[in-house]
Motif scaffolding. Structure first.
Motif, PDB file in Angstrom:
ATOM      1  N   LYS A 356      -8.834   5.906  37.494  1.00 49.04           N
ATOM      2  CA  LYS A 356      -8.178   6.609  38.597  1.00 49.04           C
ATOM      3  C   LYS A 356      -7.366   7.793  38.066  1.00 49.04           C
ATOM      4  CE  LYS A 356      -7.733   2.555  41.633  1.00 49.04           C
ATOM      5  NZ  LYS A 356      -6.770   1.638  42.291  1.00 49.04           N
ATOM      6  N   MET A 357      -6.705   7.573  36.951  1.00 44.26           N
ATOM      7  CA  MET A 357      -5.899   8.627  36.374  1.00 44.26           C
ATOM      8  C   MET A 357      -6.765   9.796  35.925  1.00 44.26           C
ATOM      9  SD  MET A 357      -4.850  10.041  33.251  1.00 44.26           S
ATOM     10  CE  MET A 357      -5.189   8.756  32.048  1.00 44.26           C
ATOM     11  N   ILE A 358      -7.935   9.503  35.352  1.00 43.09           N
ATOM     12  CA  ILE A 358      -8.845  10.558  34.893  1.00 43.09           C
ATOM     13  C   ILE A 358      -9.361  11.385  36.062  1.00 43.09           C
ATOM     14  CG2 ILE A 358     -11.112  10.968  33.850  1.00 43.09           C
ATOM     15  CD1 ILE A 358     -10.485   8.609  31.961  1.00 43.09           C
ATOM     16  N   LYS A 359      -9.709  10.717  37.158  1.00 45.56           N
ATOM     17  CA  LYS A 359     -10.167  11.451  38.347  1.00 45.56           C
ATOM     18  C   LYS A 359      -9.059  12.349  38.882  1.00 45.56           C
ATOM     19  CE  LYS A 359     -13.736   8.231  39.955  1.00 45.56           C
ATOM     20  NZ  LYS A 359     -14.834   9.232  39.869  1.00 45.56           N
ATOM     21  N   LEU A 360      -7.829  11.849  38.860  1.00 47.03           N
ATOM     22  CA  LEU A 360      -6.702  12.639  39.327  1.00 47.03           C
ATOM     23  C   LEU A 360      -6.454  13.830  38.405  1.00 47.03           C
ATOM     24  CD1 LEU A 360      -4.424  12.767  41.438  1.00 47.03           C
ATOM     25  CD2 LEU A 360      -3.009  11.410  39.878  1.00 47.03           C
ATOM     26  N   THR A 361      -6.579  13.615  37.097  1.00 41.71           N
ATOM     27  CA  THR A 361      -6.399  14.698  36.128  1.00 41.71           C
ATOM     28  C   THR A 361      -7.469  15.772  36.313  1.00 41.71           C
ATOM     29  OG1 THR A 361      -5.426  13.175  34.512  1.00 41.71           O
ATOM     30  CG2 THR A 361      -6.326  15.249  33.663  1.00 41.71           C
ATOM     31  N   ALA A 362      -8.706  15.351  36.570  1.00 47.40           N
ATOM     32  CA  ALA A 362      -9.815  16.298  36.736  1.00 47.40           C
ATOM     33  C   ALA A 362      -9.570  17.255  37.894  1.00 47.40           C
ATOM     34  CB  ALA A 362     -11.120  15.527  36.951  1.00 47.40           C
ATOM     35  N   GLU A 363      -8.822  16.806  38.901  1.00 46.78           N
ATOM     36  CA  GLU A 363      -8.553  17.645  40.065  1.00 46.78           C
ATOM     37  C   GLU A 363      -7.573  18.769  39.756  1.00 46.78           C
ATOM     38  OE1 GLU A 363      -7.255  15.032  43.117  1.00 46.78           O
ATOM     39  OE2 GLU A 363      -9.188  14.009  43.317  1.00 46.78           O
ATOM     40  N   ASN A 364      -6.922  18.720  38.598  1.00 44.75           N
ATOM     41  CA  ASN A 364      -5.991  19.777  38.208  1.00 44.75           C
ATOM     42  C   ASN A 364      -6.686  20.973  37.566  1.00 44.75           C
ATOM     43  OD1 ASN A 364      -3.638  18.366  39.008  1.00 44.75           O
ATOM     44  ND2 ASN A 364      -3.618  17.211  37.094  1.00 44.75           N
ATOM     45  N   TYR A 365      -7.994  20.896  37.380  1.00 38.99           N
ATOM     46  CA  TYR A 365      -8.736  21.958  36.714  1.00 38.99           C
ATOM     47  C   TYR A 365      -9.617  22.705  37.709  1.00 38.99           C
ATOM     48  CZ  TYR A 365      -7.105  19.923  32.394  1.00 38.99           C
ATOM     49  OH  TYR A 365      -6.294  19.473  31.386  1.00 38.99           O
ATOM     50  N   PRO A 366      -9.941  23.966  37.400  1.00 40.82           N
ATOM     51  CA  PRO A 366     -10.813  24.738  38.301  1.00 40.82           C
ATOM     52  C   PRO A 366     -12.178  24.056  38.463  1.00 40.82           C
ATOM     53  CG  PRO A 366      -9.792  26.164  36.652  1.00 40.82           C
ATOM     54  CD  PRO A 366      -9.487  24.762  36.246  1.00 40.82           C
ATOM     55  N   PHE A 370     -20.878  23.796  36.006  1.00 38.28           N
ATOM     56  CA  PHE A 370     -21.543  23.419  34.754  1.00 38.28           C
ATOM     57  C   PHE A 370     -21.077  22.070  34.215  1.00 38.28           C
ATOM     58  CE2 PHE A 370     -21.112  28.082  34.911  1.00 38.28           C
ATOM     59  CZ  PHE A 370     -22.461  28.430  35.027  1.00 38.28           C
ATOM     60  N   TYR A 371     -19.965  21.565  34.708  1.00 39.72           N
ATOM     61  CA  TYR A 371     -19.434  20.286  34.225  1.00 39.72           C
ATOM     62  C   TYR A 371     -19.044  19.399  35.404  1.00 39.72           C
ATOM     63  CZ  TYR A 371     -18.438  23.224  30.078  1.00 39.72           C
ATOM     64  OH  TYR A 371     -18.521  24.097  29.019  1.00 39.72           O
ATOM     65  N   LYS A 372     -19.212  18.096  35.226  1.00 38.25           N
ATOM     66  CA  LYS A 372     -18.515  17.120  36.057  1.00 38.25           C
ATOM     67  C   LYS A 372     -17.236  16.801  35.291  1.00 38.25           C
ATOM     68  CE  LYS A 372     -22.500  15.010  38.329  1.00 38.25           C
ATOM     69  NZ  LYS A 372     -23.239  13.744  38.578  1.00 38.25           N
ATOM     70  N   THR A 373     -16.148  17.356  35.748  1.00 40.84           N
ATOM     71  CA  THR A 373     -14.926  17.380  34.951  1.00 40.84           C
ATOM     72  C   THR A 373     -14.470  15.997  34.521  1.00 40.84           C
ATOM     73  OG1 THR A 373     -14.260  19.376  36.145  1.00 40.84           O
ATOM     74  CG2 THR A 373     -12.582  18.277  34.824  1.00 40.84           C
ATOM     75  N   ASP A 374     -14.522  15.002  35.428  1.00 44.30           N
ATOM     76  CA  ASP A 374     -14.063  13.662  35.056  1.00 44.30           C
ATOM     77  C   ASP A 374     -14.935  13.054  33.964  1.00 44.30           C
ATOM     78  OD1 ASP A 374     -16.166  13.561  36.819  1.00 44.30           O
ATOM     79  OD2 ASP A 374     -15.475  11.742  37.823  1.00 44.30           O
ATOM     80  N   GLU A 375     -16.254  13.360  33.985  1.00 43.98           N
ATOM     81  CA  GLU A 375     -17.140  12.866  32.934  1.00 43.98           C
ATOM     82  C   GLU A 375     -16.917  13.632  31.631  1.00 43.98           C
ATOM     83  OE1 GLU A 375     -21.154  12.984  34.261  1.00 43.98           O
ATOM     84  OE2 GLU A 375     -20.820  11.629  35.963  1.00 43.98           O
ATOM     85  N   LEU A 376     -16.647  14.932  31.754  1.00 42.86           N
ATOM     86  CA  LEU A 376     -16.399  15.753  30.569  1.00 42.86           C
ATOM     87  C   LEU A 376     -15.178  15.244  29.797  1.00 42.86           C
ATOM     88  CD1 LEU A 376     -16.816  18.350  28.837  1.00 42.86           C
ATOM     89  CD2 LEU A 376     -15.327  19.529  30.487  1.00 42.86           C
ATOM     90  N   LEU A 377     -14.130  14.864  30.537  1.00 39.32           N
ATOM     91  CA  LEU A 377     -12.885  14.459  29.891  1.00 39.32           C
ATOM     92  C   LEU A 377     -13.020  13.176  29.086  1.00 39.32           C
ATOM     93  CD1 LEU A 377     -10.233  15.292  32.651  1.00 39.32           C
ATOM     94  CD2 LEU A 377     -11.061  16.717  30.769  1.00 39.32           C
TER      95      LEU A 377
END
Length: 519
Positions: A356-366, A370-377
């Motif tokens: 849950k925290m990772i999904k929330l963090t991913a929302e802070n990025y543009p 090219f990336y699924k941000t939560d998977e990238l992290l």
């Protein structure tokens, strides 16, 4: 146009900076770095603050090191908060090995080892230049926020500061502050109330206990003279490199209140001292705060609001503040929204709460096509990070997975001998390591109480007649002496002297027990 070509075009357009810039590394697409597709940040937006985050062991400290080196190369001084004690290696030259050469070939830049000008600072007994500030420099409002005082108690602190100003009683260190609290509770209460209004001794006792709590965390070593001049953070070496000041805080992890106290004082002093910069092509100073959760988690609401306010305003002074922490959520949302640069190392998802925290963090990025941000992290390797910065116009750059450059200085700590040698060459140690304990509130009030005690003793001696008894009436004389002693003990003046003497003895005893050793 293929997806890869579109990615390259997007990154080139987003990072084609006209201003002078610093290099972080090269962009990664589908797990492979693309040489010379460099990820950079313009110097003109570095004062917009930033965040370096990621799980333990993902390379945050090396990124801090890389960032500080790049700024120093551009003649920008840096202040690093070294909580873990692993940043001292910046003072020594790095070494080349096959892994570093391979990394830099992928990035498209040569690796050149270099050592940097470093000044080691300390708040405690660690080796280095001692940092101090006086109680007066903090002022009543800041002191009240640090001590978590209510409105009534804060008003009382302001009254005591005003009394000390009006009576030339310098408040330099904590023993001065404790002395005026004790004086106002007893001998000086009527005097202060006559000119400044009534107050409760209970409130004074509460304030004193909070001061002692702060003192037990080591604040007695921080408050005092000589005060550190923040202008000394702005030095360049003989080659034009910005001096990297490393504040060694290894022994303060268990004393977060002292750390947050220092940070607030430092930021407030910089804000008050530095002139307005306006829109300059580069910052005046960059501050990197490692283990930032120690500030925010332990700060009370009033202190947190003060920190947030200063962070929002201080960029106009040409100062950039960068927070390094494991979890981006350690930084309050009101501060996070002010950060222009975000360097996010890998995050680990071991629990549902982590995900849950990772999904929330991913929302802070543009958003990125090219990336699924939560998977990238969760898929970044050591020495890799997801980066977004601000371009010259203040527009966020595209999110880019980045293979980071290796630090040019040593990626390890200095030996004890190397550390001592570096500190011995310090140009600030002689200036700040001298202990100064000039006459201040503690000494002045102590002398005042001593004079009052002597005067009271003399008055009692004058009141009591010297009676000589004949030898033949010894039994009667003992009865007379007893009667006279009782008379003396019952006099109001004697009772006041007795109480004063007992209080002074008690203060001396508790001062020793509490570690209140005079410098």
């Amino acid at each position: 146009m293929s997806t890869k070509e579109k990615f390259i075009e997007t990154i080139e357009n987003g990072y084609s900076l006209k201003d002078d810039s610093i290099l972080f590394g090269t962009a990664i697409f589908n797990g492979e770095p693309i040489p010379n597709l460099h990820i950079k940040m313009p110097l003109s937006t570095i004062n917009r603050h930033g965040l370096i985050a990621g799980a333990t062991g993902t390379g945050k400290t090396k990124t801090v090191q890389l960032f500080a080196e790049a700024l120093s190369d551009k003649s920008i001084p840096v202040l690093l908060m070294d909580i873990k004690g692993d940043l001292s290696g910046i003072a020594a030259e790095g070494t080349v090995n096959p892994k570093i050469e391979e990394r830099h070939q992928k990035i498209g830049v040569a690796y050149q080892p270099k050592k940097y000008p470093v000044e080691f600072l300390t708040l405690s007994e660690e080796k280095g230049v001692r940092l101090r500030a006086t109680v007066s420099e903090f002022g009543p409002i800041l002191i009240s926020k640090i001590l978590e005082l209510n409105d009534v108690q804060s008003g009382l602190v302001s009254v005591l500061f005003k009394y000390c100003d009006d009576n030339n009683l310098p408040l330099l260190d904590l023993k001065d502050f404790k002395k005026i609290l004790q004086y106002a509770s007893n001998e000086g209460k009527s005097e202060i109330e006559k000119n400044y209004g009534n107050f409760s001794t209970t409130s004074l006792g509460t304030i004193l206990r909070k001061v002692i709590e702060l003192e037990q965390q080591g604040a007695d070593k921080f408050f005092g003279e000589r005060s550190f001049d923040v202008e000394d953070l702005l030095r360049l070496d003989e080659n034009g490199n910005g001096v990297i000041s490393v504040l060694r805080l290894v022994d303060l992890q268990s004393r977060p209140k002292l750390f947050s106290t220092f940070m607030l004082c430092l930021l407030a002093e910089i804000y008050q001292t530095f002139p307005e910069q306006g829109d300059k092509p580069e910052p005046k100073l960059v501050i990197v705060i490692d283990e930032a959760h120690l500030i925010f988690n332990e700060a009370n609401k009033a202190l947190l609001e003060q920190i947030e306010t200063i962070i929002k305003l201080i960029r106009s002074k040409g100062v950039g503040i960068y927070f390094c922490t494991q979890n981006p959520q350690d930084v309050p949302a009101s501060v996070l929204s002010q950060l222009g640069l975000k360097i996010q190392h890998a995050l680990r998802a071991f629990t549902a709460q982590d995900r849950k925290m990772i999904k929330l963090t991913a929302e802070n990025y543009p958003l990125s096509e090219f990336y699924k941000t939560d998977e990238l992290l969760t898929s970044l390797g050591i020495g890799e990070a997801a980066i977004t910065a601000l371009n010259e116009k203040g527009i966020p750059t595209p999110l880019a997975a980045t293979l980071l450059c290796a630090p040019r200085s040593r990626m390890d700590i200095l030996t004890a001998e190397e550390l001592n040698e570096t500190i011995s060459k310090s140009k600030l140690a002689d200036k700040y390591n001298e202990i100064i304990d000039r006459e201040s509130a503690y000494e002045i009030l102590s002398q005042k109480l001593e004079r009052a005690y002597q005067q009271s003793t003399n008055e009692i001696s004058k009141e009591v007649p010297q009676v000589k008894f004949p030898q033949q009436t010894r039994q009667t004389s003992r009865r007379t002496e007893k009667s006279t002693a009782e008379k003396i003990a019952d006099s109001p003046l004697a009772k006041q002297v007795g109480r004063t003497l007992v209080r002074e003895l008690a203060r001396g005893i508790f001062g020793i027990l509490l570690g209140g050793k005079r410098r």
